[in-house]
Design an enzyme around this catalytic site. Structure first.
Site, mmCIF file in Angstrom:
data_model
loop_
_atom_site.group_PDB
_atom_site.id
_atom_site.type_symbol
_atom_site.label_atom_id
_atom_site.label_comp_id
_atom_site.label_asym_id
_atom_site.label_seq_id
_atom_site.Cartn_x
_atom_site.Cartn_y
_atom_site.Cartn_z
ATOM 1 N N ASP A 183 0.812 -1.225 0.000
ATOM 2 C CA ASP A 183 0.000 0.000 0.000
ATOM 3 C C ASP A 183 0.846 1.275 0.000
ATOM 4 O O ASP A 183 0.610 2.190 0.787
ATOM 5 C CB ASP A 183 -0.963 0.030 1.207
ATOM 6 C CG ASP A 183 -2.001 -1.076 1.163
ATOM 7 O OD1 ASP A 183 -2.015 -1.834 0.182
ATOM 8 O OD2 ASP A 183 -2.784 -1.180 2.108
ATOM 9 N N ASP A 204 -0.307 -4.230 -3.810
ATOM 10 C CA ASP A 204 -1.281 -3.133 -3.954
ATOM 11 C C ASP A 204 -0.599 -1.776 -3.849
ATOM 12 O O ASP A 204 -1.055 -0.891 -3.121
ATOM 13 C CB ASP A 204 -2.371 -3.223 -2.867
ATOM 14 C CG ASP A 204 -3.138 -4.538 -2.916
ATOM 15 O OD1 ASP A 204 -3.207 -5.155 -4.000
ATOM 16 O OD2 ASP A 204 -3.668 -4.946 -1.872
ATOM 17 N N ARG A 265 -5.857 -5.951 -8.997
ATOM 18 C CA ARG A 265 -7.015 -6.721 -8.550
ATOM 19 C C ARG A 265 -8.095 -5.714 -8.182
ATOM 20 O O ARG A 265 -7.808 -4.580 -7.768
ATOM 21 C CB ARG A 265 -6.666 -7.620 -7.364
ATOM 22 C CG ARG A 265 -5.968 -6.962 -6.193
ATOM 23 C CD ARG A 265 -5.768 -7.985 -5.084
ATOM 24 N NE ARG A 265 -5.003 -7.481 -3.951
ATOM 25 C CZ ARG A 265 -4.810 -8.160 -2.820
ATOM 26 N NH1 ARG A 265 -5.347 -9.353 -2.670
ATOM 27 N NH2 ARG A 265 -4.097 -7.667 -1.836
ATOM 28 N N TRP A 267 -10.613 -4.021 -6.115
ATOM 29 C CA TRP A 267 -10.984 -3.809 -4.711
ATOM 30 C C TRP A 267 -12.505 -3.661 -4.607
ATOM 31 O O TRP A 267 -13.117 -4.059 -3.623
ATOM 32 C CB TRP A 267 -10.242 -2.579 -4.197
ATOM 33 C CG TRP A 267 -10.440 -2.246 -2.758
ATOM 34 C CD1 TRP A 267 -11.160 -2.959 -1.842
ATOM 35 C CD2 TRP A 267 -9.920 -1.125 -2.065
ATOM 36 N NE1 TRP A 267 -11.107 -2.334 -0.616
ATOM 37 C CE2 TRP A 267 -10.357 -1.205 -0.733
ATOM 38 C CE3 TRP A 267 -9.116 -0.033 -2.448
ATOM 39 C CZ2 TRP A 267 -10.030 -0.244 0.225
ATOM 40 C CZ3 TRP A 267 -8.787 0.909 -1.494
ATOM 41 C CH2 TRP A 267 -9.247 0.795 -0.172
#
Ligand SMILES: *[C@@H]1O[C@H](CO)[C@@H](O)[C@H](O)[C@H]1NC(C)=O
Ligand SMILES: *[C@@H]1O[C@H](CO)[C@@H](O)[C@H](O)[C@H]1NC(C)=O
Length: 349
Positions: A183, A204, A265, A267
Site C-alpha cells: 500500500d 497493492d 485486482r 478492490w
C-alpha cells in the site's frame, strides 16, 4: 571619440540588461506563487519540520504558497488538512529530500474494505499509517520523496504501511518518489496527475478510488526474489459503481523490478485501470489481473493498450480483460480524463 563610443556601448549593454531583468521579473510575477517558506532541519530556514511550515499556512488560503524543503531526510508524519489548499511542496530532488516514517496498520484488508469502503479516512488504520497525507484541494509536489519504511526491515509478514495518501481534488506530483512495500501510494479520492514519478512497492502499491493519470512514471516492484511464488499486485482500484468517478491510467513509463506481479485486482466491482504504451519487464504473471472483490467480472475495466516488453505478452491473460476501442482509449488517456483546466492554472516547472 573612443570614450564616448565606449559609453554608448555601455549604455546599450545596460539597456539590454535592464530589458532582460524586467523580462525575468515579469515572467516570475506571472508565476502564481505568492510566498515561499523554507524548511531546513539544520536550522537554516524558516522552519525545521515540514509540518510546522504547513501549520503556518492560513486556513482558507487562496494564494499559492511554496514550501521548499532543503535536502535531508525528515522523519515525521505530515498532514495537509483540507483547510489549507494551494500549497506547493518542493524538495531538492527526490533522491535528496524525503519525508519518512514507519507507521503501519495492524489490520486485515477485509477490515479495510468494510471500514474504508465509504471513502472515510478517519475510519481506517491503513489510511492513518500514511507518512504524508494531503486532504486539501489544489496541491502540487515536486522533487521530493515520500517513504514508509515499516516493511523495509522484513517483507515476510508485511502490513499495510502507506507512504502517501492523496485525498484532495486537483493535485499534481512532478518528479516525486513514493517508497514502500504494501500500500505505498493511496490514490484515495479526487483527480490527480503524476508525472515522471517513481512508485516502489510489492503489494497493492497504487490503490484507492482516485481518478488519475500517471504520465511517464516508473512502477518498481520490490517483491523479494525469495517470494517469487507469491505474486504481488501493482494496483487495487476501488471504483464502487457504474456512476462513480475514478480510474487509474498509466501512460508511458515502465513497470520493472523483482518478483512477480499481477497488474491489478479489483478492490470494488467497478475497478478501472488502463495501462497504455507502457514498457513491462518480465515480471507480470500471465493472467494479468484478478477479480478479487468483484462478484461479476463484466463490471471491471482492466485494459492494456499498445504496451511493450516481455511482460506485455497477453497470451495468458484472463478472458475478461477489456478490449477498448479507439474512442474509449481516448477517453482515458486524454488529459481531459482528469483535467477541465485546473492543471495549467497550477504553478508549473
Ligand atoms: C468518518 O468516520 C468517523 C469515525 O467513524 C466519523 O466520526 C465521521 O463522521 C465520518 N465522516 C464521514 C464524512 O462519514
Ligand atoms: C507470448 O507468450 C506465449 C506463451 O507463453 C508464447 O508462446 C509467445 O511466443 C509469446 N510471444 C512473444 C511475442 O514473446
Amino acid at each position: 571619440m573612443q570614450p564616448s563610443r565606449r559609453h554608448l556601448l555601455l549604455l546599450l549593454l545596460l539597456l539590454l540588461l535592464l530589458g532582460v531583468a524586467s523580462f525575468i521579473t515579469t515572467s516570475s510575477a506571472s508565476s502564481p506563487v505568492s510566498r515561499t517558506f523554507t524548511v531546513d532541519q539544520r536550522g537554516g530556514g524558516d522552519f525545521r519540520s515540514v509540518q510546522s511550515a504547513v501549520n503556518f499556512v492560513p486556513d482558507g488560503n487562496r494564494e499559492w504558497i511554496r514550501i521548499h524543503v532543503k535536502a535531508g531526510s525528515y522523519k515525521e508524519k505530515v498532514t495537509i488538512p483540507s483547510e489549507k489548499p494551494y500549497i506547493l511542496l518542493e524538495g531538492d530532488g527526490s533522491r535528496n529530500t524525503d519525508i519518512t516514517f514507519d507507521a503501519h496498520a495492524h489490520t486485515g484488508i477485509d477490515e479495510l474494505v468494510t471500514g474504508g469502503g465509504s471513502g472515510n479516512v478517519s475510519n481506517s488504520p491503513t489510511f492513518y499509517s500514511a507518512t504524508f497525507i494531503v486532504l486539501a484541494d489544489n496541491f502540487v509536489a515536486r522533487n521530493i520523496a515520500f517513504k514508509n519504511t515499516y516493511n523495509a526491515r522484513d517483507k515476510s509478514k508485511p502490513d499495510q504501511a502507506v507512504a502517501a495518501l492523496v485525498g484532495g481534488d486537483r493535485s499534481a506530483f512532478y518528479d516525486c518518489a513514493f517508497h514502500g512495500f504494501q500500500d505505498t501510494l493511496c490514490d484515495f479520492v479526487g483527480r490527480h496527475y503524476f508525472r515522471r514519478c517513481l512508485i516502489s512497492g510489492g503489494v497493492d502499491f497504487v490503490f484507492g478510488y482516485g481518478q488519475s493519470i500517471y504520465d511517464g512514471c516508473t512502477l518498481e516492484s520490490n517483491m523479494p526474489p525469495s517470494m517469487r511464488r507469491q505474486p504481488g499486485w501493482v494496483t487495487a482500484h476501488a471504483r464502487l459503481a457504474a456512476g462513480s468517478p475514478g480510474g487509474f491510467v498509466f501512460k508511458g513509463g515502465s513497470l520493472r523490478g523483482s518478483g512477480r506481479q499481477y497488474l491489478g485486482r479489483a478492490w470494488n466491482p467497478f475497478a478501472t485501470v488502463v495501462f497504455y504504451r507502457m514498457s513491462m519487464a518480465d515480471i507480470v504473471v500471465p493472467q494479468g489481473w484478478q477479480a478479487w472483490h468483484s462478484p461479476d467480472v463484466s463490471s471491471i475495466t482492466f485494459a492494456e493498450v499498445e504496451c511493450e516488453g516481455r511482460g506485455a505478452n497477453k497470451t495468458g491473460r484472463v478472458a475478461w480483460e477489456k478490449q477498448l476501442d479507439e474512442e474509449q482509449v481516448h477517453k482515458f488517456v486524454d488529459i481531459t480524463f482528469i483535467d477541465d483546466g485546473w492543471l495549467s492554472k497550477q504553478p508549473s516547472l
